[in-house]
Write a protein that holds these residues in place. Structure first.
Motif, PDB file in Angstrom:
ATOM      1  N   UNK A   1      12.021 -11.560  25.357  1.00 56.32           N
ATOM      2  CA  UNK A   1      12.647 -10.428  26.045  1.00 56.32           C
ATOM      3  C   UNK A   1      14.167 -10.451  25.871  1.00 56.32           C
ATOM      4  N   UNK A   2      14.702 -11.655  25.622  1.00 53.28           N
ATOM      5  CA  UNK A   2      16.148 -11.809  25.438  1.00 53.28           C
ATOM      6  C   UNK A   2      16.439 -12.693  24.238  1.00 53.28           C
ATOM      7  N   UNK A   3      17.583 -12.453  23.615  1.00 52.53           N
ATOM      8  CA  UNK A   3      18.091 -13.281  22.524  1.00 52.53           C
ATOM      9  C   UNK A   3      19.281 -14.078  23.029  1.00 52.53           C
ATOM     10  N   UNK A   4      19.269 -15.370  22.693  1.00 52.32           N
ATOM     11  CA  UNK A   4      20.404 -16.227  23.045  1.00 52.32           C
ATOM     12  C   UNK A   4      20.669 -17.149  21.866  1.00 52.32           C
ATOM     13  N   UNK A   5      21.849 -17.020  21.269  1.00 53.15           N
ATOM     14  CA  UNK A   5      22.220 -17.841  20.112  1.00 53.15           C
ATOM     15  C   UNK A   5      23.001 -19.074  20.572  1.00 53.15           C
ATOM     16  N   UNK A   6      22.386 -20.233  20.389  1.00 58.11           N
ATOM     17  CA  UNK A   6      23.024 -21.521  20.658  1.00 58.11           C
ATOM     18  C   UNK A   6      22.961 -22.299  19.346  1.00 58.11           C
ATOM     19  N   UNK A   7      24.028 -22.213  18.577  1.00 62.00           N
ATOM     20  CA  UNK A   7      23.994 -22.774  17.224  1.00 62.00           C
ATOM     21  C   UNK A   7      24.227 -24.282  17.216  1.00 62.00           C
ATOM     22  N   UNK A   8      23.952 -24.897  16.094  1.00 60.15           N
ATOM     23  CA  UNK A   8      24.025 -26.348  15.976  1.00 60.15           C
ATOM     24  C   UNK A   8      25.407 -26.858  16.373  1.00 60.15           C
ATOM     25  N   UNK A   9      25.418 -27.799  17.307  1.00 57.92           N
ATOM     26  CA  UNK A   9      26.666 -28.323  17.848  1.00 57.92           C
ATOM     27  C   UNK A   9      26.999 -27.764  19.210  1.00 57.92           C
ATOM     28  N   UNK A  10      26.497 -26.556  19.503  1.00 61.29           N
ATOM     29  CA  UNK A  10      26.683 -25.947  20.813  1.00 61.29           C
ATOM     30  C   UNK A  10      25.541 -26.387  21.732  1.00 61.29           C
TER      31      UNK A  10
ATOM     32  N   UNK B   1      21.946  -7.113  29.758  1.00 59.30           N
ATOM     33  CA  UNK B   1      22.815  -8.194  29.289  1.00 59.30           C
ATOM     34  C   UNK B   1      23.187  -9.098  30.462  1.00 59.30           C
ATOM     35  N   UNK B   2      23.167 -10.388  30.198  1.00 57.40           N
ATOM     36  CA  UNK B   2      23.729 -11.386  31.112  1.00 57.40           C
ATOM     37  C   UNK B   2      24.860 -12.104  30.381  1.00 57.40           C
ATOM     38  N   UNK B   3      25.947 -12.385  31.085  1.00 58.25           N
ATOM     39  CA  UNK B   3      27.041 -13.120  30.454  1.00 58.25           C
ATOM     40  C   UNK B   3      27.664 -14.089  31.449  1.00 58.25           C
ATOM     41  N   UNK B   4      28.437 -15.022  30.905  1.00 60.74           N
ATOM     42  CA  UNK B   4      29.083 -16.008  31.765  1.00 60.74           C
ATOM     43  C   UNK B   4      30.219 -16.699  31.049  1.00 60.74           C
ATOM     44  N   UNK B   5      30.609 -17.830  31.586  1.00 65.04           N
ATOM     45  CA  UNK B   5      31.750 -18.582  31.077  1.00 65.04           C
ATOM     46  C   UNK B   5      31.319 -19.614  30.036  1.00 65.04           C
ATOM     47  N   UNK B   6      32.324 -20.209  29.404  1.00 71.95           N
ATOM     48  CA  UNK B   6      32.118 -21.188  28.336  1.00 71.95           C
ATOM     49  C   UNK B   6      33.124 -22.317  28.489  1.00 71.95           C
TER      50      UNK B   6
ATOM     51  N   UNK C   1      26.294 -15.144  26.098  1.00 71.85           N
ATOM     52  CA  UNK C   1      25.794 -13.799  26.357  1.00 71.85           C
ATOM     53  C   UNK C   1      24.339 -13.716  25.907  1.00 71.85           C
ATOM     54  N   UNK C   2      23.490 -13.227  26.796  1.00 68.36           N
ATOM     55  CA  UNK C   2      22.073 -13.015  26.501  1.00 68.36           C
ATOM     56  C   UNK C   2      21.831 -11.519  26.448  1.00 68.36           C
ATOM     57  N   UNK C   3      21.222 -11.052  25.369  1.00 71.54           N
ATOM     58  CA  UNK C   3      21.039  -9.620  25.143  1.00 71.54           C
ATOM     59  C   UNK C   3      19.548  -9.298  25.075  1.00 71.54           C
ATOM     60  N   UNK C   4      19.141  -8.260  25.784  1.00 68.35           N
ATOM     61  CA  UNK C   4      17.747  -7.831  25.751  1.00 68.35           C
ATOM     62  C   UNK C   4      17.364  -7.398  24.344  1.00 68.35           C
ATOM     63  N   UNK C   5      16.178  -7.775  23.925  1.00 74.06           N
ATOM     64  CA  UNK C   5      15.702  -7.355  22.602  1.00 74.06           C
ATOM     65  C   UNK C   5      15.477  -5.848  22.538  1.00 74.06           C
ATOM     66  N   UNK C   6      15.458  -5.185  23.684  1.00 71.10           N
ATOM     67  CA  UNK C   6      15.289  -3.725  23.709  1.00 71.10           C
ATOM     68  C   UNK C   6      16.522  -3.017  23.153  1.00 71.10           C
ATOM     69  N   UNK C   7      17.681  -3.661  23.253  1.00 68.63           N
ATOM     70  CA  UNK C   7      18.913  -3.006  22.789  1.00 68.63           C
ATOM     71  C   UNK C   7      19.586  -3.755  21.641  1.00 68.63           C
ATOM     72  N   UNK C   8      19.137  -4.976  21.354  1.00 67.18           N
ATOM     73  CA  UNK C   8      19.791  -5.787  20.323  1.00 67.18           C
ATOM     74  C   UNK C   8      19.562  -5.212  18.933  1.00 67.18           C
TER      75      UNK C   8
ATOM     76  N   UNK D   1      29.801  -6.054  21.005  1.00 67.63           N
ATOM     77  CA  UNK D   1      30.395  -4.765  21.367  1.00 67.63           C
ATOM     78  C   UNK D   1      29.332  -3.669  21.380  1.00 67.63           C
ATOM     79  N   UNK D   2      28.509  -3.612  20.341  1.00 64.34           N
ATOM     80  CA  UNK D   2      27.459  -2.589  20.241  1.00 64.34           C
ATOM     81  C   UNK D   2      26.440  -2.754  21.361  1.00 64.34           C
ATOM     82  N   UNK D   3      26.065  -3.995  21.651  1.00 61.26           N
ATOM     83  CA  UNK D   3      25.103  -4.241  22.724  1.00 61.26           C
ATOM     84  C   UNK D   3      25.658  -3.766  24.064  1.00 61.26           C
ATOM     85  N   UNK D   4      26.923  -4.064  24.325  1.00 63.39           N
ATOM     86  CA  UNK D   4      27.542  -3.622  25.573  1.00 63.39           C
ATOM     87  C   UNK D   4      27.630  -2.097  25.646  1.00 63.39           C
ATOM     88  N   UNK D   5      27.870  -1.470  24.517  1.00 62.47           N
ATOM     89  CA  UNK D   5      27.962  -0.003  24.493  1.00 62.47           C
ATOM     90  C   UNK D   5      26.615   0.641  24.808  1.00 62.47           C
TER      91      UNK D   5
END
Length: 249
Positions: free
Chosen positions: A84-93, A113-118, A155-162, A179-183
């Motif tokens: 239902x959501x995409x979350x990219x956590x790449x190698x090292x993160x 969309x869900x977002x937070x700090x880093x 940032x986690x983005x719904x697959x409905x809008x990604x 940017x596109x996802x937020x729009x």
């Protein structure tokens, strides 16, 4: 009790034998159970394959093949995702801690969309400090006139809008993707949580000048040339001030 959403966590890796295990561990330790973990390897030649093999119980899907750059690999991850959501956590993160996802989905009113700090970490996993740009209380796509105010890893983005990543851009396609996802989003939730630990010194930072040129072009396309030039004056001021104070960028 309603089933919590399936989160497709996608890790892109190439020759990441020194960094991948910590990333996998941060997914494996999540108390949240409804995860689809996907690894897209660019055909590594170090020990990455062995690490993937050793962690198959955690990994739902994986592929290992040459790609046409980071964002082509990310698009492959999107193609594999069924969540239902995409979350990219790449190698090292890393995901921030074991309770991050459980604390994120605290009710059943699901957002686009869900977002937070880093927090930034070094190669040893030690915290360097906060990210230079901080997310606003209420995030909307026009905030990206000020730069990428939220980390791609937070940032986690719904697959409905990604959408797919625009592979025309080699270093800043994540800026346009967010940017596109937020729009397109109707509901954007600030989790008020630290969502990720971001390994400092990635691809964009290693290619800072071409990356900034791409970002300028993206901003010009979405916000106009005049607005982009105008907003780059305070962006440049804040950047140099940060470098002087913290001795990093």
């Amino acid at each position: 009790m309603l089933l919590k959403p399936l989160v497709s966590i996608i890790t892109i890796v190439y020759n990441g034998a020194d960094t991948l295990q910590k990333t996998i561990d941060s997914i494996a330790c999540q108390s949240y159970q409804n995860i689809e973990y996907i690894i897209v390897d660019g055909g590594s030649s170090d020990g990455t394959y062995d690490i993937i093999e050793a962690n198959k119980k955690v990994i739902a899907k994986w592929i290992s093949e040459p790609d046409d750059g980071l964002y082509d690999a990310m698009n492959k991850g999107i193609d594999l995702a069924t969540g239902d959501y995409l979350w990219f956590i790449n190698s090292g993160d890393e995901i921030y801690d074991a309770e991050t996802l459980s604390n994120l989905f605290v009710n059943n009113d699901l957002a686009d969309i869900y977002y937070g700090d880093t927090v930034m970490i070094d190669a040893q996993g030690e915290v360097i400090g906060e990210r230079r740009l901080q997310p606003p209380i209420k995030l909307q796509y026009t905030d990206f006139k000020k730069g990428m105010l939220v980390s791609h890893q937070s940032i986690l983005v719904s697959t409905k809008i990604a959408e797919k990543y625009n592979t025309k851009y080699r270093f800043s396609a994540d800026f346009e993707w967010c940017l596109v996802a937020l729009k397109k989003a109707h509901s954007v939730v600030n989790t008020h949580l630290v969502l990720s630990r971001f390994l400092d010194g990635g691809l964009t930072k290693q290619n800072i000048v071409p990356g900034l040129k791409e970002r300028f072009d993206i901003m010009r396309r979405y916000f106009g040339l005049g607005s982009t030039i105008l907003h780059h004056i305070p962006i440049a001021f804040r950047f140099f001030k940060y470098v002087i104070v913290y001795k990093r960028f």
